[in-house]
Design a protein around this motif. Structure first.
Motif, PDB file in Angstrom:
ATOM      1  N   SER A 131      44.923  38.602  19.096  1.00 12.02           N
ATOM      2  CA  SER A 131      45.613  39.206  20.160  1.00 12.02           C
ATOM      3  C   SER A 131      47.672  39.311  19.867  1.00 12.02           C
ATOM      4  N   ALA A 132      47.401  38.223  18.310  1.00 12.91           N
ATOM      5  CA  ALA A 132      49.037  38.177  17.981  1.00 12.91           C
ATOM      6  C   ALA A 132      48.982  39.021  16.487  1.00 12.91           C
ATOM      7  N   GLY A 156      48.747  41.772  15.074  1.00 10.29           N
ATOM      8  CA  GLY A 156      48.382  43.315  15.420  1.00 10.29           C
ATOM      9  C   GLY A 156      49.571  44.699  15.040  1.00 10.29           C
ATOM     10  N   LEU A 157      49.490  45.141  15.542  1.00  5.50           N
ATOM     11  CA  LEU A 157      50.473  46.400  15.088  1.00  5.50           C
ATOM     12  C   LEU A 157      52.115  45.639  14.948  1.00  5.50           C
ATOM     13  N   GLY A 158      52.295  44.983  15.307  1.00  3.95           N
ATOM     14  CA  GLY A 158      53.949  44.265  15.300  1.00  3.95           C
ATOM     15  C   GLY A 158      53.596  44.019  13.683  1.00  3.95           C
ATOM     16  N   TYR A 214      51.506  51.382  22.950  1.00  4.69           N
ATOM     17  CA  TYR A 214      50.640  50.861  21.742  1.00  4.69           C
ATOM     18  C   TYR A 214      49.525  51.409  21.292  1.00  4.69           C
ATOM     19  N   PHE A 221      57.006  39.412  20.809  1.00  8.13           N
ATOM     20  CA  PHE A 221      56.001  40.271  20.959  1.00  8.13           C
ATOM     21  C   PHE A 221      54.456  40.190  19.735  1.00  8.13           C
ATOM     22  N   SER A 222      55.355  39.452  18.574  1.00 10.09           N
ATOM     23  CA  SER A 222      54.043  39.470  17.615  1.00 10.09           C
ATOM     24  C   SER A 222      53.233  38.363  18.133  1.00 10.09           C
ATOM     25  N   SER A 265      52.765  38.149  21.065  1.00 12.50           N
ATOM     26  CA  SER A 265      52.083  38.088  21.671  1.00 12.50           C
ATOM     27  C   SER A 265      52.187  37.072  23.659  1.00 12.50           C
TER      28      SER A 265
HETATM   29  N1  PHE Z   1      51.525  40.347  19.368  1.00 21.56           N
HETATM   30  C1  PHE Z   1      50.384  42.117  19.150  1.00 21.56           C
HETATM   31  C2  PHE Z   1      51.099  42.962  18.275  1.00 21.56           C
HETATM   32  O1  PHE Z   1      51.684  42.296  17.267  1.00 21.56           O
HETATM   33  C3  PHE Z   1      51.458  42.909  20.114  1.00 21.56           C
HETATM   34  C4  PHE Z   1      51.014  41.811  21.765  1.00 21.56           C
HETATM   35  C5  PHE Z   1      52.085  42.052  22.268  1.00 21.56           C
HETATM   36  C6  PHE Z   1      49.562  42.043  22.692  1.00 21.56           C
HETATM   37  C7  PHE Z   1      51.638  41.176  23.438  1.00 21.56           C
HETATM   38  C8  PHE Z   1      49.543  41.274  23.490  1.00 21.56           C
HETATM   39  C9  PHE Z   1      50.948  40.855  24.530  1.00 21.56           C
HETATM   40  O2  PHE Z   1      51.360  43.920  17.624  1.00 21.56           O
END
Ligand code: PHE
Length: 444
Positions: free
Chosen positions: A24-25, A27-29, A111, A233-234, A236
């Motif tokens: 989850s953490a 990701g695109l972030g 996203y 965001f990163s 999550s």
């Molecule tokens: N953490 C994910 C990312 O870095 C984005 C995300 C945010 C997923 C919140 C779940 C909840 O891309």
């Protein structure tokens, strides 16, 4: 009515939780956004600020979300309701769960549009588009072939949403659990392969200096807001994704150790991605502040100029796809689990229903100008900070301390109080100060 916890299902191992939460953490972030935001904010100093935000805000809230999720073993809204009841405080706190579910649906909308771009890039990479191609065609592919071509975006975006819906519909154990146990090790291997390549062939030293040399004069008030919003965001936090996964975490696993592992993995991946991205772009004389196009123009240009570009492009976009996919599934979980617990539709129908709402939101992002950026700003810079602030205040001041102590039973007196002290005072103050300051600066 049977309480959701009566039919609780869970993951049998702590590592499945770690992989799901890391999925989850990461990701695109981490791969798309972190390098360009760091680039635009001058590199090293921003990176330090970002790490500070993860430690003081991200990690304490991450721990809080897991506590609340595992305490109730149900979806975030019911978990907040149960925690509020047990603590004799207003049931209104369950609003955090509802707000989080809505935030998740909104994030998933834009996203998945980027997820669609990644699928497109993976497909053209595999067809050899990035082998010896010139910059003009690469820029044209992104700008005309993709951005000005909503129908192509729509196609790939729909595939991405379906992929995510497919995993979540298959269930917590057989869908999400199995998927992350395959995806995360693969992601680690791909990351290491790219890193080794960059150390040997790219402008690694220059990238290293850029990422780690701090020049504080480059920081602006906006950098501070970006660092905070992006840190949340990163990892999550702020919308219940980790709370939803916390419900499936085995009781004997240590929440403290697990949360530290997840935050550490997330930060390591961000730093590794920044090193990879900048090694590639510096090697081709591209500016680090190239913005969101860094991944869709600058990096592909770098691939097209190196030997074995096709292979590395495929590896790179497969890495990004896995990262985006494992995050997207966590964005669905909190609302799907809620519908599953409260209606007779069942998990499959619930997942398709939520997927359809995000799909509609994504269509708006593709066909209507301004919505994509608007949703990105609204979720990262407003909804997640508010969600994280409320979770910190609730866990620090409203939740019965005994509940937190029971969930964190393995921590020493000092460890528990360090977390508790930071969560009660520093986390809310930092979020509040940065939030108000940043918004003030933007609007006035
Ligand atoms: N953490 C994910 C990312 O870095 C984005 C995300 C945010 C997923 C919140 C779940 C909840 O891309």
């Amino acid at each position: 009515m049977t309480s959701p916890s009566n039919k609780a299902i869970g993951w049998s191992s702590r590592w499945t939780f770690i992989m799901a939460a890391t999925g989850s953490a990461v990701g695109l972030g981490n791969i798309w956004k972190f390098p360009y935001v760091a680039g635009e904010n001058g590199g090293g100093a921003f990176v330090l600020l970002y790490i500070f935000c993860i430690a003081i805000i991200g990690l304490p809230v991450l721990i809080s979300e897991i506590i609340i999720g595992r305490n109730a073993k149900s979806n975030p809204t019911d978990a907040m309701l149960k925690a509020a009841r047990q603590s004799d405080v207003s049931r209104g706190w369950a609003g955090i769960g509802i707000m989080g579910a809505v935030t998740g649906i909104l994030i998933l909308s834009f996203y998945s549009v980027v997820g669609g771009w990644i699928l497109d890039y993976l497909a053209i990479s595999a067809q050899g588009f990035f082998s010896n191609n010139d910059s003009i065609s690469i820029i044209a592919h992104f700008e005309q072939g993709l951005l000005s071509n909503p129908n192509t975006q729509f196609l790939w975006f729909s595939v991405f949403i379906l992929m995510s819906v497919g995993v979540v519909a298959a269930g917590v154990v057989n869908g999400v659990g199995v998927a992350v146990r395959i995806m995360m090790p693969t992601l680690a291997v791909l990351l290491v392969v790219l890193l080794i390549y960059c150390v040997q062939e790219g402008a690694f030293n220059q990238a290293f200096a850029f990422v780690f040399n701090a020049d504080f004069s480059k920081l602006t008030s906006n950098s501070v807001l970006e660092a905070l919003g992006h840190a949340m965001f990163s990892v999550s936090v702020g919308m219940g994704a980790i709370m939803a996964y916390g419900a499936y975490m085995p009781d004997n696993a240590s929440i403290g150790k697990t949360a530290v592992t997840v935050a550490l993995f997330d930060t390591i991946v961000s730093l590794a991605c920044a090193l990879i991205v900048f090694s590639l772009v510096f090697d081709n004389g591209i500016e680090p502040s190239a913005g969101p196009q860094l991944m869709f123009i600058s990096i592909p240009i770098a691939f097209s100029q190196m030997t074995g570009g096709t292979i590395f492009a495929v590896i790179f976009f497969a890495l990004v796809l896995i990262a985006a996919w494992s995050s997207a599934i966590s964005l669905l979980e909190s609302s799907v689990a809620w519908i599953d617990a409260h209606t007779r539709f069942g998990r499959v129908a619930a997942t398709f229903a939520i997927g359809a709402i995000s799909w509609t939101g994504g269509i708006a992002c593709i066909y209507v100008g301004g919505i994509f950026d608007g949703l990105d700003f609204l979720t990262s810079n407003i909804l997640l900070p508010i969600g994280a602030l409320l979770i910190a205040i609730f866990t620090g001041w409203k939740l019965k301390r005994k509940i937190a102590k029971t969930q964190l039973a393995d921590l020493s007196f000092g460890q528990f109080n360090t977390w508790y002290g930071i969560l009660r005072v520093f986390t809310p103050l930092c979020i509040f100060a940065v939030f108000i300051y940043g918004l003030w600066d933007i609007f006035f």
